[in-house]
Design a protein around this motif. Structure first.
Motif, PDB file in Angstrom:
ATOM      1  N   SER A   1      85.511  11.615  -6.615  1.00  0.00           N
ATOM      2  CA  SER A   1      86.403  12.399  -7.467  1.00  0.00           C
ATOM      3  C   SER A   1      87.680  12.691  -6.691  1.00  0.00           C
ATOM      4  O   SER A   1      87.664  12.857  -5.469  1.00  0.00           O
ATOM      5  CB  SER A   1      85.747  13.693  -7.949  1.00  0.00           C
TER       6      SER A   1
ATOM      7  N   VAL B   1      91.090  15.155  -7.374  1.00  0.00           N
ATOM      8  CA  VAL B   1      91.690  16.193  -8.214  1.00  0.00           C
ATOM      9  C   VAL B   1      93.050  16.534  -7.625  1.00  0.00           C
ATOM     10  O   VAL B   1      93.166  16.819  -6.432  1.00  0.00           O
ATOM     11  CB  VAL B   1      90.790  17.454  -8.262  1.00  0.00           C
ATOM     12  N   SER B   2      94.069  16.503  -8.487  1.00  0.00           N
ATOM     13  CA  SER B   2      95.410  16.864  -8.048  1.00  0.00           C
ATOM     14  C   SER B   2      96.011  17.833  -9.054  1.00  0.00           C
ATOM     15  O   SER B   2      95.358  18.207 -10.028  1.00  0.00           O
ATOM     16  CB  SER B   2      96.286  15.607  -7.920  1.00  0.00           C
TER      17      SER B   2
ATOM     18  N   ASP C   1      98.189  17.226 -11.221  1.00  0.00           N
ATOM     19  CA  ASP C   1      98.485  16.617 -12.517  1.00  0.00           C
ATOM     20  C   ASP C   1      97.437  15.636 -13.040  1.00  0.00           C
ATOM     21  O   ASP C   1      97.606  15.049 -14.097  1.00  0.00           O
ATOM     22  CB  ASP C   1      99.848  15.920 -12.472  1.00  0.00           C
ATOM     23  N   SER C   2      96.337  15.433 -12.309  1.00  0.00           N
ATOM     24  CA  SER C   2      95.323  14.496 -12.796  1.00  0.00           C
ATOM     25  C   SER C   2      93.964  14.794 -12.173  1.00  0.00           C
ATOM     26  O   SER C   2      93.851  15.536 -11.204  1.00  0.00           O
ATOM     27  CB  SER C   2      95.738  13.051 -12.500  1.00  0.00           C
ATOM     28  N   ASN C   3      92.963  14.163 -12.771  1.00  0.00           N
ATOM     29  CA  ASN C   3      91.595  14.334 -12.318  1.00  0.00           C
ATOM     30  C   ASN C   3      90.842  13.054 -12.655  1.00  0.00           C
ATOM     31  O   ASN C   3      90.861  12.615 -13.795  1.00  0.00           O
ATOM     32  CB  ASN C   3      90.970  15.544 -13.032  1.00  0.00           C
ATOM     33  N   ALA C   4      90.197  12.438 -11.667  1.00  0.00           N
ATOM     34  CA  ALA C   4      89.395  11.237 -11.891  1.00  0.00           C
ATOM     35  C   ALA C   4      88.037  11.444 -11.242  1.00  0.00           C
ATOM     36  O   ALA C   4      87.936  12.049 -10.172  1.00  0.00           O
ATOM     37  CB  ALA C   4      90.086  10.008 -11.316  1.00  0.00           C
ATOM     38  N   ASN C   5      87.013  10.932 -11.903  1.00  0.00           N
ATOM     39  CA  ASN C   5      85.656  11.088 -11.394  1.00  0.00           C
ATOM     40  C   ASN C   5      84.827   9.902 -11.879  1.00  0.00           C
ATOM     41  O   ASN C   5      84.864   9.580 -13.060  1.00  0.00           O
ATOM     42  CB  ASN C   5      85.069  12.405 -11.909  1.00  0.00           C
TER      43      ASN C   5
ATOM     44  N   ASP D   1      86.785   0.952  -8.391  1.00  0.00           N
ATOM     45  CA  ASP D   1      86.730   1.898  -9.501  1.00  0.00           C
ATOM     46  C   ASP D   1      86.643   1.162 -10.843  1.00  0.00           C
ATOM     47  O   ASP D   1      86.595  -0.075 -10.885  1.00  0.00           O
ATOM     48  CB  ASP D   1      87.908   2.882  -9.459  1.00  0.00           C
TER      49      ASP D   1
ATOM     50  N   GLU E   1      88.820   0.649 -13.039  1.00  0.00           N
ATOM     51  CA  GLU E   1      90.021  -0.131 -13.361  1.00  0.00           C
ATOM     52  C   GLU E   1      90.215  -1.299 -12.402  1.00  0.00           C
ATOM     53  O   GLU E   1      91.293  -1.882 -12.322  1.00  0.00           O
ATOM     54  CB  GLU E   1      91.244   0.786 -13.357  1.00  0.00           C
TER      55      GLU E   1
ATOM     56  N   ASN F   1     102.573  17.435  -4.476  1.00  0.00           N
ATOM     57  CA  ASN F   1     101.225  17.421  -5.028  1.00  0.00           C
ATOM     58  C   ASN F   1     100.237  17.981  -4.007  1.00  0.00           C
ATOM     59  O   ASN F   1     100.440  17.855  -2.802  1.00  0.00           O
ATOM     60  CB  ASN F   1     100.806  16.001  -5.424  1.00  0.00           C
TER      61      ASN F   1
ATOM     62  N   ILE G   1      96.082  17.713  -3.340  1.00  0.00           N
ATOM     63  CA  ILE G   1      95.017  16.793  -3.753  1.00  0.00           C
ATOM     64  C   ILE G   1      93.753  17.061  -2.950  1.00  0.00           C
ATOM     65  O   ILE G   1      93.805  17.362  -1.758  1.00  0.00           O
ATOM     66  CB  ILE G   1      95.466  15.341  -3.552  1.00  0.00           C
TER      67      ILE G   1
END
Length: 127
Positions: free
Chosen positions: A16, A18-19, A21-25, A41, A43, A118, A120
């Motif tokens: 994961s 987390v910043s 402006d975004s979040n990916a997990n 990942d 993508e 940012n 993160i």
């Protein structure tokens, strides 16, 4: 320190990031070999975590966005962020690196011309 032994080890991880402006997990399979964790990942970007001496870490991402960041809590470092043919040189202030056989947690700030752009946190759980 080699956390997982000298031989190649395949493992499952939860990644994961987390910043502001975004979040990916996501959960994925990873390969650990010679102090390098490699995974892909959803993508199809390839991620590398390189474990250096004295709790220093390098994070490399290759794909639609390419990044190369160096983390060192004892000093400010630099990294590159490349997207759409544009390359940015960023300053990195590493707040914390926590690493054990269960998790890797890196908290840092990205700065451009001395201004924080940012904040993160990267978290990897070894499943």
């Amino acid at each position: 320190m080699n956390w997982f032994g000298d031989n190649m080890k395949n493992m499952e991880i939860e990644f994961s990031i987390v910043s502001l402006d975004s979040n990916a997990n996501f959960i994925t399979n990873a390969e650990f070999y010679e102090n390098r964790l490699k995974f892909t990942d959803n993508e199809h970007n390839t991620h590398y975590i390189l474990f250096k001496e004295d709790n220093k870490i390098e994070y490399v991402k290759r794909g639609s966005v390419s990044m190369q960041y160096r983390f060192d809590t004892s000093k400010q470092t630099h990294g590159t962020y490349e997207v759409d043919g544009n390359k940015f040189i960023l300053e990195i202030k590493t707040i914390e690196i926590l690493h054990s056989t269960e998790i890797l947690r890196i908290e840092y700030e990205l700065l451009l011309e001395g201004e924080i752009i940012n904040k993160i946190t990267i978290l990897i759980k070894y499943l």
